[in-house]
Design an enzyme around this catalytic site. Structure first.
Site, PDB file in Angstrom:
ATOM      1  N   GLU A 115       0.828  -1.212   0.000  1.00  0.00           N
ATOM      2  CA  GLU A 115       0.000   0.000   0.000  1.00  0.00           C
ATOM      3  C   GLU A 115       0.860   1.258   0.000  1.00  0.00           C
ATOM      4  O   GLU A 115       1.935   1.289   0.613  1.00  0.00           O
ATOM      5  CB  GLU A 115      -0.829   0.052   1.284  1.00  0.00           C
ATOM      6  N   CYS A 172       3.362   8.379   1.726  1.00  0.00           N
ATOM      7  CA  CYS A 172       3.827   7.400   2.700  1.00  0.00           C
ATOM      8  C   CYS A 172       4.099   6.099   1.956  1.00  0.00           C
ATOM      9  O   CYS A 172       3.189   5.531   1.344  1.00  0.00           O
ATOM     10  CB  CYS A 172       2.767   7.199   3.774  1.00  0.00           C
ATOM     11  N   CYS A 196       5.842  -7.731   7.477  1.00  0.00           N
ATOM     12  CA  CYS A 196       6.857  -7.227   8.400  1.00  0.00           C
ATOM     13  C   CYS A 196       7.137  -8.295   9.453  1.00  0.00           C
ATOM     14  O   CYS A 196       6.222  -8.984   9.905  1.00  0.00           O
ATOM     15  CB  CYS A 196       6.367  -5.947   9.081  1.00  0.00           C
ATOM     16  N   CYS A 253       4.576  -5.954  15.837  1.00  0.00           N
ATOM     17  CA  CYS A 253       3.953  -5.062  16.833  1.00  0.00           C
ATOM     18  C   CYS A 253       2.473  -5.440  16.939  1.00  0.00           C
ATOM     19  O   CYS A 253       1.799  -5.608  15.917  1.00  0.00           O
ATOM     20  CB  CYS A 253       4.086  -3.602  16.406  1.00  0.00           C
ATOM     21  N   CYS A 288      -0.471  -3.521  15.085  1.00  0.00           N
ATOM     22  CA  CYS A 288      -0.292  -3.246  13.659  1.00  0.00           C
ATOM     23  C   CYS A 288      -0.765  -4.410  12.794  1.00  0.00           C
ATOM     24  O   CYS A 288      -0.333  -5.550  12.985  1.00  0.00           O
ATOM     25  CB  CYS A 288       1.183  -2.971  13.410  1.00  0.00           C
ATOM     26  N   GLY A 338       6.043  -2.385   6.671  1.00  0.00           N
ATOM     27  CA  GLY A 338       7.423  -2.822   6.859  1.00  0.00           C
ATOM     28  C   GLY A 338       8.253  -1.867   7.685  1.00  0.00           C
ATOM     29  O   GLY A 338       7.849  -0.737   7.960  1.00  0.00           O
ATOM     30  N   GLU A 339       9.407  -2.359   8.086  1.00  0.00           N
ATOM     31  CA  GLU A 339      10.358  -1.559   8.870  1.00  0.00           C
ATOM     32  C   GLU A 339      11.471  -1.107   7.915  1.00  0.00           C
ATOM     33  O   GLU A 339      12.272  -1.936   7.451  1.00  0.00           O
ATOM     34  CB  GLU A 339      10.903  -2.425  10.017  1.00  0.00           C
ATOM     35  N   SER A 390      10.903   6.402   9.468  1.00  0.00           N
ATOM     36  CA  SER A 390      10.289   6.076  10.756  1.00  0.00           C
ATOM     37  C   SER A 390      10.626   4.631  11.129  1.00  0.00           C
ATOM     38  O   SER A 390      10.360   3.710  10.368  1.00  0.00           O
ATOM     39  CB  SER A 390       8.772   6.256  10.644  1.00  0.00           C
ATOM     40  N   LEU A 429       8.205   5.016  19.833  1.00  0.00           N
ATOM     41  CA  LEU A 429       8.569   4.554  21.170  1.00  0.00           C
ATOM     42  C   LEU A 429       7.375   3.863  21.834  1.00  0.00           C
ATOM     43  O   LEU A 429       7.448   2.727  22.253  1.00  0.00           O
ATOM     44  CB  LEU A 429       9.075   5.738  22.004  1.00  0.00           C
ATOM     45  N   CYS A 474      -0.998   1.708   9.062  1.00  0.00           N
ATOM     46  CA  CYS A 474      -1.070   1.191  10.426  1.00  0.00           C
ATOM     47  C   CYS A 474      -1.803   2.154  11.357  1.00  0.00           C
ATOM     48  O   CYS A 474      -1.250   2.584  12.360  1.00  0.00           O
ATOM     49  CB  CYS A 474       0.329   0.942  10.972  1.00  0.00           C
TER      50      CYS A 474
HETATM   51  S1  SF4 Z   1       5.034  -2.407   9.997  1.00  0.00           S
HETATM   52 FE1  SF4 Z   1       5.897  -1.104  11.603  1.00  0.00          FE
HETATM   53  S2  SF4 Z   1       4.345  -1.051  13.225  1.00  0.00           S
HETATM   54 FE2  SF4 Z   1       3.859  -2.760  11.857  1.00  0.00          FE
HETATM   55  S3  SF4 Z   1       4.817  -4.576  12.817  1.00  0.00           S
HETATM   56 FE3  SF4 Z   1       6.277  -3.749  11.322  1.00  0.00          FE
HETATM   57  S4  SF4 Z   1       7.540  -2.368  12.512  1.00  0.00           S
HETATM   58 FE4  SF4 Z   1       5.721  -2.763  13.776  1.00  0.00          FE
END
Ligand code: SF4
Length: 380
Positions: free
Chosen positions: A104, A123, A130, A134, A137, A194-195, A226, A250, A368
């Site tokens: 997305e 974005c 991912c 979390c 999410c 994703g991270e 981010s 955080l 998210c």
């Molecule tokens: S996309 Fe971001 S908020 Fe979602 S699980 Fe991965 S790191 Fe965590």
């Protein structure tokens, strides 16, 4: 909500030319016996002019256009769904990648206010799925699928750039905007699926392409990465020559609370994360954005606020307090605005600056949760 499914589709089995760095593009054209300036022309046509077909690049020779068309596509993502929020401020596109993965991308439009120009922020996603899990999410619940390539990241911005520019053109035609105000995408935030720091090299290469003044030309200070706190990635980012912004999610002031919702905290606990943030500030002299999604009863009590104040009091940062937007059947409830303000005034006692960001109605499930407000918070 408007849903538009019959929008132009770009699809191909050819290699995407967006995967090539400028150096690789130069080398590729050199092997075809082309002078260096052709690579510059091609780069400009793709990233500045937003061409979707080599045939439209009429400043290139017919032969070269033919060779390029036979060997490359300009991106390989298929737009499978496009949604716009009821207030027309936000668009979300769902892309299908050649191997079937879905990602997305969101475009958020912000009107000019007293002291800032209007902006269009994209974005982007950096991974399909991912691995970090979390609990708040939806992407995290899907598990990790794969990293996106550099071209798959830049293509998201290019697609939104075309959309943003076509809107600018309509306004110019309508006389509500002058040609000198042609703007397109103004900001990019790496906070989609994703991270980003877990896909570091591809993310950085995409940033270099987006930042290139001869291409889309998004200023480094208008690009924000981010992260949920991958310490080695933060340390590496601190030494890059591109001065982008860093935002750290955080969401809790102590390890026990944080580990409940963010498994990454067990690998990189808060003390280590804050140390990496201090290092980033020291190397870049840049303020960090701390994102703190308020979850009722989970991390929003006066005790949490004073703990957070103590954790952040020596860090050059700005905290964005975001009352969570409850989605579906999740276990979390939203912190009331009054309580968010109380949390903010508790932080102030430690001289930690913060802003409370209430969600605006998101009716297209953009990322998210609170994506729009999180992105806005990062730009102020
Ligand atoms: S996309 Fe971001 S908020 Fe979602 S699980 Fe991965 S790191 Fe965590």
């Amino acid at each position: 909500m408007a849903i538009e499914e019959n929008i132009p589709i770009i699809s191909s089995n050819l290699a995407s030319i967006l995967e090539l760095s400028k150096g690789q593009l130069l080398a590729s054209l050199e092997t075809l016996g082309q002078p260096k300036y052709r690579a510059e022309q091609l780069w400009r046509a793709i990233y500045r002019e937003g061409r979707t077909s080599f045939e439209d690049m009429t400043n290139l020779s017919k032969d070269l256009r033919g060779v390029l068309s036979q060997n490359y596509s300009i991106g390989n993502a298929i737009t499978v769904l496009s949604k716009q929020s009821a207030d027309a401020s936000t668009d979300k596109i769902l892309f299908k990648l050649p191997d079937g993965e879905l990602i997305e991308t969101v475009l958020m439009r912000y009107e000019a206010d007293g002291h800032r120009r209007g902006r269009k922020t994209v974005c982007v996603s950096t991974q399909a799925g991912c691995a970090l899990g979390c609990t708040f999410c939806a992407t995290g619940q899907q598990g990790f699928r794969r990293n996106l390539t550099t071209g798959e990241i830049t293509e998201q911005v290019l697609t939104m750039e075309r959309l943003a520019r076509s809107e600018d053109e309509k306004e110019i035609e309508a006389g509500t905007r002058s040609r000198g105000e042609l703007q397109g995408v103004t900001n990019v935030v790496f906070m989609g699926m994703g991270e980003p720091l877990a896909n570091y090299e591809n993310m950085m290469e995409a940033i270099r392409i987006l930042n290139d003044p001869k291409g889309i030309g998004i200023g480094a200070r208008h690009i924000t990465v981010s992260t949920v706190g991958l310490v080695p990635g933060i340390e590496k980012l601190a030494t890059e020559d591109v001065q982008i912004n860093l935002a750290v999610s955080l969401h809790a002031p102590d390890n026990e609370t944080r580990s409940e919702t963010m498994p990454v905290n067990k690998r990189y606990p808060i003390e280590q994360l804050i140390e990496a943030c201090q290092y980033f500030v020291k190397k870049t002299n840049r303020r960090i954005f701390i994102e703190y999604v308020l979850l009722k009863g989970q991390n929003d009590t006066p005790l949490h606020a004073s703990k957070l104040g103590r954790v952040l009091k020596d860090l050059l940062c700005h905290v964005n307090l975001i009352p969570v937007n409850p989605t579906g059947e999740g276990p979390y409830r939203r912190t009331e605005y009054r309580e968010a303000q109380r949390f903010q005034s508790d932080l102030k006692k430690f001289n930690v600056p913060s802003t409370v960001r209430m969600e605006k109605g998101i009716d297209i499930d953009a990322g998210c949760g609170q994506l729009r407000d999180r992105a806005l918070a990062l730009e102020n």
